[in-house]
Design a protein around this motif. Structure first.
Motif, PDB file in Angstrom:
ATOM      1  N   LEU A  23       0.852  -1.182   0.000  1.00  0.00           N
ATOM      2  CA  LEU A  23       0.000   0.000   0.000  1.00  0.00           C
ATOM      3  C   LEU A  23       0.888   1.233   0.000  1.00  0.00           C
ATOM      4  CD1 LEU A  23      -2.553  -1.142   2.717  1.00  0.00           C
ATOM      5  CD2 LEU A  23      -2.799  -1.314   0.227  1.00  0.00           C
ATOM      6  N   LYS A  24       0.824   2.004  -1.074  1.00  0.00           N
ATOM      7  CA  LYS A  24       1.617   3.218  -1.207  1.00  0.00           C
ATOM      8  C   LYS A  24       0.721   4.418  -0.926  1.00  0.00           C
ATOM      9  CE  LYS A  24       5.031   3.279  -3.970  1.00  0.00           C
ATOM     10  NZ  LYS A  24       5.971   3.341  -5.100  1.00  0.00           N
ATOM     11  N   VAL A  25       1.094   5.176   0.083  1.00  0.00           N
ATOM     12  CA  VAL A  25       0.317   6.346   0.495  1.00  0.00           C
ATOM     13  C   VAL A  25       1.100   7.590   0.095  1.00  0.00           C
ATOM     14  CG1 VAL A  25      -0.819   7.515   2.404  1.00  0.00           C
ATOM     15  CG2 VAL A  25      -0.549   5.020   2.456  1.00  0.00           C
ATOM     16  N   ASP A  26       0.494   8.408  -0.756  1.00  0.00           N
ATOM     17  CA  ASP A  26       1.193   9.583  -1.282  1.00  0.00           C
ATOM     18  C   ASP A  26       0.166  10.687  -1.510  1.00  0.00           C
ATOM     19  OD1 ASP A  26       2.741  11.466  -2.670  1.00  0.00           O
ATOM     20  OD2 ASP A  26       3.914   9.905  -3.655  1.00  0.00           O
ATOM     21  N   ALA A  27       0.349  11.800  -0.815  1.00  0.00           N
ATOM     22  CA  ALA A  27      -0.584  12.919  -0.979  1.00  0.00           C
ATOM     23  C   ALA A  27      -0.446  13.603  -2.336  1.00  0.00           C
ATOM     24  CB  ALA A  27      -0.375  13.943   0.138  1.00  0.00           C
ATOM     25  N   ASP A  28       0.701  13.406  -3.000  1.00  0.00           N
ATOM     26  CA  ASP A  28       0.932  13.999  -4.314  1.00  0.00           C
ATOM     27  C   ASP A  28       0.429  13.025  -5.374  1.00  0.00           C
ATOM     28  OD1 ASP A  28       1.828  15.074  -6.668  1.00  0.00           O
ATOM     29  OD2 ASP A  28       3.860  15.470  -5.972  1.00  0.00           O
ATOM     30  N   GLN A  29      -0.776  13.243  -5.861  1.00  0.00           N
ATOM     31  CA  GLN A  29      -1.360  12.325  -6.830  1.00  0.00           C
ATOM     32  C   GLN A  29      -0.631  12.330  -8.167  1.00  0.00           C
ATOM     33  OE1 GLN A  29      -3.915   9.923  -6.198  1.00  0.00           O
ATOM     34  NE2 GLN A  29      -2.921  10.550  -4.308  1.00  0.00           N
ATOM     35  N   ALA A  30       0.123  13.390  -8.442  1.00  0.00           N
ATOM     36  CA  ALA A  30       0.890  13.425  -9.689  1.00  0.00           C
ATOM     37  C   ALA A  30       1.930  12.313  -9.708  1.00  0.00           C
ATOM     38  CB  ALA A  30       1.562  14.791  -9.864  1.00  0.00           C
ATOM     39  N   ARG A  31       2.547  12.036  -8.544  1.00  0.00           N
ATOM     40  CA  ARG A  31       3.534  10.957  -8.482  1.00  0.00           C
ATOM     41  C   ARG A  31       2.885   9.607  -8.735  1.00  0.00           C
ATOM     42  NH1 ARG A  31       6.754  13.800  -4.153  1.00  0.00           N
ATOM     43  NH2 ARG A  31       5.241  13.015  -2.660  1.00  0.00           N
ATOM     44  N   ILE A  32       1.697   9.414  -8.181  1.00  0.00           N
ATOM     45  CA  ILE A  32       0.984   8.159  -8.404  1.00  0.00           C
ATOM     46  C   ILE A  32       0.586   8.038  -9.873  1.00  0.00           C
ATOM     47  CG2 ILE A  32      -1.055   6.817  -7.817  1.00  0.00           C
ATOM     48  CD1 ILE A  32       0.993   6.891  -5.594  1.00  0.00           C
ATOM     49  N   ASP A  33       0.151   9.144 -10.485  1.00  0.00           N
ATOM     50  CA  ASP A  33      -0.189   9.134 -11.908  1.00  0.00           C
ATOM     51  C   ASP A  33       1.007   8.681 -12.743  1.00  0.00           C
ATOM     52  OD1 ASP A  33      -2.719  10.070 -11.314  1.00  0.00           O
ATOM     53  OD2 ASP A  33      -2.252  12.164 -11.781  1.00  0.00           O
ATOM     54  N   VAL A  34       2.178   9.239 -12.431  1.00  0.00           N
ATOM     55  CA  VAL A  34       3.403   8.881 -13.159  1.00  0.00           C
ATOM     56  C   VAL A  34       3.694   7.399 -12.998  1.00  0.00           C
ATOM     57  CG1 VAL A  34       5.911   9.177 -13.195  1.00  0.00           C
ATOM     58  CG2 VAL A  34       4.425  11.183 -13.090  1.00  0.00           C
ATOM     59  N   GLU A  35       3.573   6.907 -11.768  1.00  0.00           N
ATOM     60  CA  GLU A  35       3.895   5.504 -11.500  1.00  0.00           C
ATOM     61  C   GLU A  35       2.983   4.563 -12.271  1.00  0.00           C
ATOM     62  OE1 GLU A  35       5.258   2.585  -7.970  1.00  0.00           O
ATOM     63  OE2 GLU A  35       4.519   4.563  -7.428  1.00  0.00           O
ATOM     64  N   VAL A  36       1.685   4.809 -12.214  1.00  0.00           N
ATOM     65  CA  VAL A  36       0.734   3.933 -12.897  1.00  0.00           C
ATOM     66  C   VAL A  36       0.956   3.963 -14.410  1.00  0.00           C
ATOM     67  CG1 VAL A  36      -1.715   3.566 -13.400  1.00  0.00           C
ATOM     68  CG2 VAL A  36      -0.979   4.071 -11.061  1.00  0.00           C
ATOM     69  N   GLU A  37       1.160   5.152 -14.961  1.00  0.00           N
ATOM     70  CA  GLU A  37       1.397   5.261 -16.403  1.00  0.00           C
ATOM     71  C   GLU A  37       2.676   4.552 -16.803  1.00  0.00           C
ATOM     72  OE1 GLU A  37       1.418   8.804 -19.687  1.00  0.00           O
ATOM     73  OE2 GLU A  37       2.820   9.022 -18.009  1.00  0.00           O
ATOM     74  N   ALA A  38       3.753   4.767 -16.042  1.00  0.00           N
ATOM     75  CA  ALA A  38       5.039   4.172 -16.397  1.00  0.00           C
ATOM     76  C   ALA A  38       4.970   2.650 -16.365  1.00  0.00           C
ATOM     77  CB  ALA A  38       6.123   4.675 -15.444  1.00  0.00           C
ATOM     78  N   MET A  39       4.301   2.091 -15.359  1.00  0.00           N
ATOM     79  CA  MET A  39       4.203   0.637 -15.277  1.00  0.00           C
ATOM     80  C   MET A  39       3.402   0.067 -16.441  1.00  0.00           C
ATOM     81  SD  MET A  39       3.920  -0.323 -11.226  1.00  0.00           S
ATOM     82  CE  MET A  39       2.413   0.610 -10.929  1.00  0.00           C
ATOM     83  N   SER A  40       2.427   0.825 -16.943  1.00  0.00           N
ATOM     84  CA  SER A  40       1.633   0.348 -18.070  1.00  0.00           C
ATOM     85  C   SER A  40       2.421   0.383 -19.378  1.00  0.00           C
ATOM     86  CB  SER A  40       0.353   1.180 -18.212  1.00  0.00           C
ATOM     87  OG  SER A  40       0.648   2.498 -18.684  1.00  0.00           O
ATOM     88  N   LEU A  41       3.447   1.218 -19.444  1.00  0.00           N
ATOM     89  CA  LEU A  41       4.218   1.390 -20.677  1.00  0.00           C
ATOM     90  C   LEU A  41       5.531   0.619 -20.689  1.00  0.00           C
ATOM     91  CD1 LEU A  41       3.839   5.270 -21.148  1.00  0.00           C
ATOM     92  CD2 LEU A  41       2.616   3.475 -22.389  1.00  0.00           C
TER      93      LEU A  41
END
Length: 248
Positions: A23-41
């Motif tokens: 479980l990754k808890v991060d108040a900066d949703q931009a970082r989570i957006d980057v992570e999810v996109e990068a893993m998909s690519l």
């Protein structure tokens, strides 16, 4: 009942493990957006996204074990390090994402950040001036034009999992984006330079050793103060300060 394990926690974010779920808890949703996109690519094994409910991202654990950790012994064979090098090459050869990552900072901005940080390290008494000055000179070789690649941006050996000699997963993609491929390779071999040859054997052409050495110095100079202020110990044996001392 599975226990809750705190994997890493500081003022910016925290990662918890409960059984086979991270479980990754991060108040900066931009970082989570980057992570999810990068893993998909990324054309390499990555964790499965189980669910996402801001500010939490749930990921399945990847099989295998890490190659080691900074400041500790390597648990991987030379063939495993070479397999990691080949996986990193597949990543770097893939079409890069549109946004710059941690490894994609511009030369002028990076040089300004480095100079500021070197001044603070000396002014605050964290490191002696001669150690900072010597490594600042070594770091200069990293400040050169580079061809944008698909970079992980925080490719520590603790983020690469293997099973035998096969890479089973690469985790923690929040710093991914367009960047300097040699930054990834330097981060991966930081403190474990004895395996640089193995990584290069798997990676293939395009490795400039002077630039790798420069990134070891540059990255270490930039993170020593942050680590010390966030509860980590860059002075531990084999960690960032020892890397800087090895350049003397």
């Amino acid at each position: 009942m599975d226990e809750v394990e705190v994997v890493v926690a500081h003022s910016e974010r925290a990662t918890l493990r409960v059984g086979d779920v991270f479980l990754k808890v991060d108040a900066d949703q931009a970082r989570i957006d980057v992570e999810v996109e990068a893993m998909s690519l990324a054309p390499v094994p990555t964790p499965q996204v189980l669910w996402r409910r801001p500010p939490v991202l749930a990921l399945a654990a990847v099989p295998g074990t890490t190659l080691g950790r900074l400041g500790g012994p390597s648990t991987g064979s030379p063939a495993a390090w070479a397999a990691a090098g080949a996986a990193i090459r597949r990543l770097h050869d893939a079409p890069p994402p549109p946004r710059p990552g941690r490894a994609g900072r511009g030369i002028a901005a990076l040089e300004a950040e480095l100079d500021d940080e070197c001044g603070l390290l000396v002014a605050n008494g964290l490191l002696p001036a001669d150690l900072v000055t010597r490594n600042r000179r070594v770091a200069e070789a990293a400040l050169r034009p580079w061809t944008p690649a698909f970079t992980h941006g925080d490719l520590q050996i603790a983020h690469v999992f293997v099973d035998g000699d096969e890479v089973t997963g690469i985790i923690d993609w929040s710093e991914a984006g367009r960047g300097d491929a040699l930054y990834d390779l330097a981060t991966f071999t930081l403190g474990h330079g004895e395996h640089l040859g193995d990584v290069a054997a798997g990676y293939g052409a395009g490795i400039d050793l002077d630039v790798i050495h420069a990134w070891w110095s540059l990255r270490s100079l930039l993170v020593v103060r942050w680590l010390a202020e966030h509860g980590f110990d860059p002075f531990a044996p084999g960690c960032e300060v020892d890397v800087l001392r090895s350049r003397m």
